[in-house]
Design an enzyme around this catalytic site. Structure first.
Site, short mmCIF file in Angstrom:
data_model
loop_
_atom_site.label_atom_id
_atom_site.label_comp_id
_atom_site.label_asym_id
_atom_site.label_seq_id
_atom_site.Cartn_x
_atom_site.Cartn_y
_atom_site.Cartn_z
CE1 TYR A 48 10.54 -6.96 -5.05
CE2 TYR A 48 10.83 -9.04 -6.22
CZ TYR A 48 11.35 -8.01 -5.46
OH TYR A 48 12.68 -8.02 -5.12
CB VAL A 49 10.01 -6.28 -11.34
CG1 VAL A 49 11.18 -6.62 -12.25
CG2 VAL A 49 8.69 -6.40 -12.08
N GLY A 55 13.46 -1.79 -15.11
CA GLY A 55 13.98 -0.93 -16.17
C GLY A 55 14.34 -1.67 -17.44
CE1 TYR A 93 2.86 0.41 -12.32
CE2 TYR A 93 2.46 1.83 -10.44
CZ TYR A 93 2.79 0.60 -10.96
OH TYR A 93 3.08 -0.44 -10.11
#
Length: 119
Positions: A48-49, A55, A93
């Site tokens: 999780y970010v 970005g 990814y």
């Protein structure tokens, strides 16, 4: 969650990504085993970010840290799953060289089905 991640018997691990002392993301991972390779693997369970840090490289830093950890521990692979509709994650990814494993189908037993089957 605290005892399952941070107790002495924990089989899962967590890392926190910080920017200027503020948490901006985390990852939960554990080691699995590949009989095909005869080696452990590192499995990323959750990444999780925070939206405002997506970005800008926070996710890449987390994945790079885990990749280095996998190499240091002699793991034969570093893998994870992503929901098929999560196009931003899939694109990300692929941009780092990860490849989908389309030949595998995940199965899960949980809830009442798990309980019933365990009897």
């Amino acid at each position: 969650m605290e005892s399952s991640l941070f107790s002495p018997q924990s089989t899962a691990h967590a890392i926190i990504c910080e920017v200027k002392g503020e948490p901006v993301g985390f990852a939960v991972y554990f080691y699995n085993y590949s009989t095909w390779l005869g080696k452990n693997g590192l499995y990323l369970e959750d990444l999780y970010v925070s939206p405002e840090y997506r970005g800008v490289g926070a996710g890449k830093v987390i994945l790079k840290y885990l990749a280095k950890l996998a190499v240091e521990k002699g793991c034969g692979r570093f893998e994870w799953c992503v929901l098929d509709w999560n196009e931003p994650a899939i694109s990300f990814y692929k941009s780092i060289g990860a490849e989908p494993q389309d030949e595998w189908v995940n199965y899960r037993l949980s809830g009442s089905a798990l309980i019933e089957f365990s009897k």
